[in-house]
Write a protein that holds these residues in place. Structure first.
Motif, PDB file in Angstrom:
ATOM      1  N   GLY A   1      48.006  25.215  44.610  1.00  0.00           N
ATOM      2  CA  GLY A   1      49.187  24.421  44.291  1.00  0.00           C
ATOM      3  C   GLY A   1      50.368  25.289  43.895  1.00  0.00           C
ATOM      4  O   GLY A   1      51.441  24.767  43.574  1.00  0.00           O
ATOM      5  N   GLN A   2      50.206  26.613  43.913  1.00  0.00           N
ATOM      6  CA  GLN A   2      51.277  27.545  43.552  1.00  0.00           C
ATOM      7  C   GLN A   2      51.791  28.255  44.804  1.00  0.00           C
ATOM      8  O   GLN A   2      51.070  28.380  45.797  1.00  0.00           O
ATOM      9  CB  GLN A   2      50.763  28.589  42.547  1.00  0.00           C
ATOM     10  CG  GLN A   2      50.106  27.997  41.314  1.00  0.00           C
ATOM     11  CD  GLN A   2      51.070  27.165  40.479  1.00  0.00           C
ATOM     12  OE1 GLN A   2      52.257  27.495  40.366  1.00  0.00           O
ATOM     13  NE2 GLN A   2      50.576  26.081  39.887  1.00  0.00           N
ATOM     14  N   ALA A   3      53.023  28.747  44.727  1.00  0.00           N
ATOM     15  CA  ALA A   3      53.647  29.344  45.908  1.00  0.00           C
ATOM     16  C   ALA A   3      53.101  30.728  46.236  1.00  0.00           C
ATOM     17  O   ALA A   3      53.059  31.144  47.389  1.00  0.00           O
ATOM     18  CB  ALA A   3      55.164  29.416  45.702  1.00  0.00           C
ATOM     19  N   THR A   4      52.694  31.473  45.207  1.00  0.00           N
ATOM     20  CA  THR A   4      52.230  32.843  45.429  1.00  0.00           C
ATOM     21  C   THR A   4      50.902  33.094  44.731  1.00  0.00           C
ATOM     22  O   THR A   4      50.593  32.476  43.705  1.00  0.00           O
ATOM     23  CB  THR A   4      53.254  33.871  44.916  1.00  0.00           C
ATOM     24  OG1 THR A   4      53.472  33.649  43.514  1.00  0.00           O
ATOM     25  CG2 THR A   4      54.570  33.740  45.662  1.00  0.00           C
ATOM     26  N   CYS A   5      50.133  34.009  45.291  1.00  0.00           N
ATOM     27  CA  CYS A   5      48.856  34.411  44.705  1.00  0.00           C
ATOM     28  C   CYS A   5      48.881  35.918  44.465  1.00  0.00           C
ATOM     29  O   CYS A   5      49.854  36.604  44.804  1.00  0.00           O
ATOM     30  CB  CYS A   5      47.703  34.042  45.638  1.00  0.00           C
ATOM     31  SG  CYS A   5      47.377  32.260  45.716  1.00  0.00           S
ATOM     32  N   SER A   6      47.793  36.423  43.901  1.00  0.00           N
ATOM     33  CA  SER A   6      47.738  37.847  43.567  1.00  0.00           C
ATOM     34  C   SER A   6      47.704  38.710  44.819  1.00  0.00           C
ATOM     35  O   SER A   6      47.239  38.290  45.886  1.00  0.00           O
ATOM     36  CB  SER A   6      46.491  38.136  42.734  1.00  0.00           C
ATOM     37  OG  SER A   6      46.524  37.425  41.524  1.00  0.00           O
ATOM     38  N   LEU A   7      48.162  39.937  44.682  1.00  0.00           N
ATOM     39  CA  LEU A   7      48.063  40.906  45.767  1.00  0.00           C
ATOM     40  C   LEU A   7      46.610  41.336  45.939  1.00  0.00           C
ATOM     41  O   LEU A   7      45.808  41.232  45.003  1.00  0.00           O
ATOM     42  CB  LEU A   7      48.951  42.125  45.461  1.00  0.00           C
ATOM     43  CG  LEU A   7      50.446  41.847  45.399  1.00  0.00           C
ATOM     44  CD1 LEU A   7      51.192  43.094  44.917  1.00  0.00           C
ATOM     45  CD2 LEU A   7      50.963  41.399  46.764  1.00  0.00           C
ATOM     46  N   PRO A   8      46.231  41.845  47.125  1.00  0.00           N
ATOM     47  CA  PRO A   8      44.842  42.262  47.356  1.00  0.00           C
ATOM     48  C   PRO A   8      44.377  43.316  46.361  1.00  0.00           C
ATOM     49  O   PRO A   8      45.148  44.191  45.945  1.00  0.00           O
ATOM     50  CB  PRO A   8      44.890  42.823  48.787  1.00  0.00           C
ATOM     51  CG  PRO A   8      46.063  42.158  49.420  1.00  0.00           C
ATOM     52  CD  PRO A   8      47.069  41.974  48.332  1.00  0.00           C
ATOM     53  N   ARG A   9      43.114  43.211  45.964  1.00  0.00           N
ATOM     54  CA  ARG A   9      42.500  44.165  45.036  1.00  0.00           C
ATOM     55  C   ARG A   9      41.344  44.872  45.734  1.00  0.00           C
ATOM     56  O   ARG A   9      40.804  44.377  46.723  1.00  0.00           O
ATOM     57  CB  ARG A   9      41.960  43.436  43.796  1.00  0.00           C
ATOM     58  CG  ARG A   9      42.988  42.621  43.038  1.00  0.00           C
ATOM     59  CD  ARG A   9      42.300  41.823  41.941  1.00  0.00           C
ATOM     60  NE  ARG A   9      43.197  40.863  41.331  1.00  0.00           N
ATOM     61  CZ  ARG A   9      43.967  41.102  40.272  1.00  0.00           C
ATOM     62  NH1 ARG A   9      43.940  42.296  39.715  1.00  0.00           N
ATOM     63  NH2 ARG A   9      44.763  40.181  39.768  1.00  0.00           N
ATOM     64  N   GLU A  10      40.921  45.975  45.173  1.00  0.00           N
ATOM     65  CA  GLU A  10      39.798  46.747  45.728  1.00  0.00           C
ATOM     66  C   GLU A  10      38.481  46.232  45.139  1.00  0.00           C
ATOM     67  O   GLU A  10      37.688  46.997  44.604  1.00  0.00           O
ATOM     68  CB  GLU A  10      39.976  48.229  45.431  1.00  0.00           C
ATOM     69  CG  GLU A  10      41.173  48.847  46.126  1.00  0.00           C
ATOM     70  CD  GLU A  10      41.081  48.735  47.652  1.00  0.00           C
ATOM     71  OE1 GLU A  10      39.975  48.881  48.193  1.00  0.00           O
ATOM     72  OE2 GLU A  10      42.132  48.491  48.279  1.00  0.00           O
ATOM     73  N   ILE A  11      38.283  44.952  45.231  1.00  0.00           N
ATOM     74  CA  ILE A  11      37.049  44.328  44.738  1.00  0.00           C
ATOM     75  C   ILE A  11      36.470  43.492  45.864  1.00  0.00           C
ATOM     76  O   ILE A  11      37.193  42.706  46.486  1.00  0.00           O
ATOM     77  CB  ILE A  11      37.319  43.434  43.507  1.00  0.00           C
ATOM     78  CG1 ILE A  11      37.959  44.252  42.392  1.00  0.00           C
ATOM     79  CG2 ILE A  11      36.028  42.761  43.021  1.00  0.00           C
ATOM     80  CD1 ILE A  11      38.477  43.417  41.247  1.00  0.00           C
ATOM     81  N   ARG A  12      35.180  43.670  46.129  1.00  0.00           N
ATOM     82  CA  ARG A  12      34.548  42.957  47.241  1.00  0.00           C
ATOM     83  C   ARG A  12      33.412  42.083  46.716  1.00  0.00           C
ATOM     84  O   ARG A  12      32.555  42.545  45.947  1.00  0.00           O
ATOM     85  CB  ARG A  12      33.993  43.950  48.264  1.00  0.00           C
ATOM     86  CG  ARG A  12      35.044  44.832  48.916  1.00  0.00           C
ATOM     87  CD  ARG A  12      34.363  45.891  49.768  1.00  0.00           C
ATOM     88  NE  ARG A  12      33.643  45.309  50.876  1.00  0.00           N
ATOM     89  CZ  ARG A  12      32.538  45.825  51.421  1.00  0.00           C
ATOM     90  NH1 ARG A  12      32.018  46.935  50.899  1.00  0.00           N
ATOM     91  NH2 ARG A  12      31.932  45.244  52.430  1.00  0.00           N
ATOM     92  N   VAL A  13      33.404  40.834  47.160  1.00  0.00           N
ATOM     93  CA  VAL A  13      32.365  39.889  46.757  1.00  0.00           C
ATOM     94  C   VAL A  13      31.798  39.226  48.011  1.00  0.00           C
ATOM     95  O   VAL A  13      32.557  38.829  48.914  1.00  0.00           O
ATOM     96  CB  VAL A  13      32.924  38.818  45.795  1.00  0.00           C
ATOM     97  CG1 VAL A  13      31.884  37.736  45.521  1.00  0.00           C
ATOM     98  CG2 VAL A  13      33.374  39.468  44.489  1.00  0.00           C
ATOM     99  N   ALA A  14      30.484  39.125  48.071  1.00  0.00           N
ATOM    100  CA  ALA A  14      29.820  38.451  49.190  1.00  0.00           C
ATOM    101  C   ALA A  14      29.264  37.112  48.714  1.00  0.00           C
ATOM    102  O   ALA A  14      28.711  37.020  47.613  1.00  0.00           O
ATOM    103  CB  ALA A  14      28.691  39.320  49.740  1.00  0.00           C
ATOM    104  N   CYS A  15      29.418  36.086  49.534  1.00  0.00           N
ATOM    105  CA  CYS A  15      28.817  34.780  49.266  1.00  0.00           C
ATOM    106  C   CYS A  15      27.808  34.494  50.377  1.00  0.00           C
ATOM    107  O   CYS A  15      28.134  34.627  51.559  1.00  0.00           O
ATOM    108  CB  CYS A  15      29.869  33.676  49.253  1.00  0.00           C
ATOM    109  SG  CYS A  15      31.074  33.804  47.926  1.00  0.00           S
ATOM    110  N   ILE A  16      26.603  34.108  49.986  1.00  0.00           N
ATOM    111  CA  ILE A  16      25.589  33.722  50.969  1.00  0.00           C
ATOM    112  C   ILE A  16      25.502  32.204  50.959  1.00  0.00           C
ATOM    113  O   ILE A  16      25.129  31.591  49.963  1.00  0.00           O
ATOM    114  CB  ILE A  16      24.222  34.344  50.638  1.00  0.00           C
ATOM    115  CG1 ILE A  16      24.336  35.862  50.541  1.00  0.00           C
ATOM    116  CG2 ILE A  16      23.195  33.958  51.695  1.00  0.00           C
ATOM    117  CD1 ILE A  16      23.032  36.549  50.149  1.00  0.00           C
ATOM    118  N   GLY A  17      25.844  31.600  52.108  1.00  0.00           N
ATOM    119  CA  GLY A  17      25.967  30.147  52.191  1.00  0.00           C
ATOM    120  C   GLY A  17      27.430  29.761  52.104  1.00  0.00           C
ATOM    121  O   GLY A  17      28.238  30.482  51.502  1.00  0.00           O
ATOM    122  N   SER A  18      27.787  28.633  52.746  1.00  0.00           N
ATOM    123  CA  SER A  18      29.204  28.233  52.749  1.00  0.00           C
ATOM    124  C   SER A  18      29.375  26.784  52.308  1.00  0.00           C
ATOM    125  O   SER A  18      30.301  26.108  52.750  1.00  0.00           O
ATOM    126  CB  SER A  18      29.815  28.445  54.139  1.00  0.00           C
ATOM    127  OG  SER A  18      29.240  27.560  55.084  1.00  0.00           O
TER     128      SER A  18
END
Length: 478
Positions: free
Chosen positions: A143-160
């Motif tokens: 609901g906001q116009a801008t989000c954070s810039l990309p970070r060097e953090i990686r997360v994996a999700c199993i299942g959608s």
């Protein structure tokens, strides 16, 4: 008004009804049953909210949406502001507005319901989510116009499914690089393969997925967690955290004679064939399904209602829901049960199957049922069914078993380090969602057993907040 000490003031206007397809029309198509509020209807319904200082409705919501807050903005004509409030805690408002059991959650706690009809919170939530026009993926998710810039953090999700999508949406808005691995060829989990189009149009889910893609979430389909990708492999590949949201999709059976006959399905298989394979659109989609003429569905929950109404839409001449207790004990949402009955589904209550009967070609021809009576309450608080010895046969050519699910063992067996509960589900820290493996989180049905969509989203949100706090800092936690 102090709602704790005074009788609630009855609103002058009654609850605004939801427009919907007539029963005789919708029973033969897969289009959405309920049509949604127009702006004038939403404004009228929003005007009924008392704006309680101690909003019980908010406490009744598993993710504690600021319900008076979003309705107040809607009343003021600020639809975009209402959407931003919803998105503060709800990752899938258009989904929740359609499938959440509001009557026992937010609306069940609405003070107006004590003397009359509660505010139609779910319908208002759906209106806001459906009518909001996002300019970009960030605005769609937050609901906001801008989000954070990309970070060097990686997360994996199993299942959608709903819990993983919540994690992906939350973290991607914070600039985290998220990769989602899905076993099937289409994204959305139970939202896609389990819930029929006439209750939850697939475009609603795709809109959310597209917004996440726009924020950089990578989706990989046809990757089976525990088989083609392992939890340990993901950690070794450098993912900072792994979230397991694979649901509990292994169907339960009753272990009675005849379950291997042609024409006997689990609800999971039946609905997946129709919803994911689009069997209802054959020959446009080349995935036909057996169209039973006389169908019986066993169970009394929402999945049973979905299966029965799907069979009716596929052209069945008769559809019975067979349930061993009475109508009053059915766990299905009242709205779904009423819609099913309006459309022509019949109830066979206080009946329990003893065996399925086949012909010489092993095709199902009938089911033998035993009449039940109600005894003492069980652990669920509902009166237990007890056999009477009276039996009878119900002629059917299709049986759909909808008595629940259990965890699929593939990922659990490949990850023996995961601590499991006595029921075979993953144990997690209830505050963070972290499992017995550091950096590995889990949520949704694989932790709780079959539950609601919003409960799964709440678990995903808790895990995402924990991951954000750990790798970004508490200041980043929304």
């Amino acid at each position: 008004m102090n709602e704790k000490t005074k009788t609630p003031k009855k609103p002058k206007t009654p609850r605004t009804p939801m427009p919907e397809q007539p029963p005789f029309v919708r029973a033969r198509n897969f289009l959405e049953v309920t049509l949604g509020y127009a702006a004038e209807q939403a404004a009228l319904e929003a005007s009924r909210c008392l704006q309680c200082k101690t909003p019980l409705c908010r406490k009744g919501c598993p993710v504690e949406i600021d319900i008076p807050g979003f309705i107040a903005r809607l009343r003021a004509g600020d639809r975009d502001g209402a959407y931003a409030v919803l998105r503060q805690t709800n990752s899938l408002p258009a989904v929740c507005g359609r499938v959440c059991p509001q009557e026992v959650q937010c609306e069940g706690s609405c003070i107006l319901g004590k003397k009359g009809e509660p505010v139609a919170i779910g319908r208002l939530e759906r209106y806001v989510a459906d009518s909001f026009a996002a300019e970009n993926g960030c605005m769609q998710l937050t609901g906001q116009a801008t989000c954070s810039l990309p970070r060097e953090i990686r997360v994996a999700c199993i299942g959608s499914g709903p819990s993983s999508l919540t994690v992906a949406g939350y973290l991607s808005a914070l600039g985290v690089k998220v990769t989602v691995f899905e076993a099937l060829h289409e994204l959305g989990g139970v939202l896609i393969y389990g819930i029929p189009e006439f209750r939850l149009p697939k475009d609603v889910v795709r809109r959310e997925v597209d917004a996440m893609r726009a924020l950089g979430v990578e989706f990989k389909t046809n990757w089976v967690g525990g088989r083609t990708i392992l939890v340990r492999e993901l950690l070794d590949q450098g993912f900072d955290a792994v979230f397991i949201g694979v649901g509990a999709g292994l169907p339960r059976f009753m272990d009675i004679p005849g379950e291997s006959l042609i024409g006997v399905y689990s609800a999971n298989e039946y609905l997946t064939r129709v919803n994911l394979g689009r069997a209802y659109a054959f020959p446009e989609y080349d995935t036909p399904v057996t169209r039973g003429r006389h169908v019986a569905v066993f169970g009394g929950g929402n999945v049973a209602m979905d299966a029965a109404r799907t069979a009716l839409r596929l052209g069945a001449e008769s559809v019975h829901i067979v349930y061993r207790r009475t109508k009053g004990e059915m766990p299905a949402r009242r709205e779904e049960l009423e819609h099913a009955l309006e459309e022509g589904v019949k109830l066979e209550i206080l009946a329990n199957p003893l065996r399925y009967n086949g012909d010489e070609n092993r095709r199902l021809v009938s089911v033998t049922l035993e009449r039940q009576k109600l005894g003492e309450p069980d652990a669920s608080g509902r009166r237990s069914p007890a056999p009477t010895g009276e039996t009878f046969d119900l002629p059917i050519d299709t049986a759909i078993i909808a008595i629940g699910t259990r965890p699929n063992p593939i990922l659990l067996e490949s990850t023996p380090e995961l601590k499991l509960s006595k029921r075979g589900y993953i144990e997690v820290d209830p505050e963070t969602g972290e499992t017995s493996i550091p950096g590995v989180y889990a949520g949704g049905d694989i932790v709780t057993g079959a539950a609601t969509v919003i409960s799964a989203m709440g678990a995903g949100r808790r895990a995402a907040r924990s991951i954000a706090g750990k790798f970004i800092g508490e200041d980043a936690v929304r």
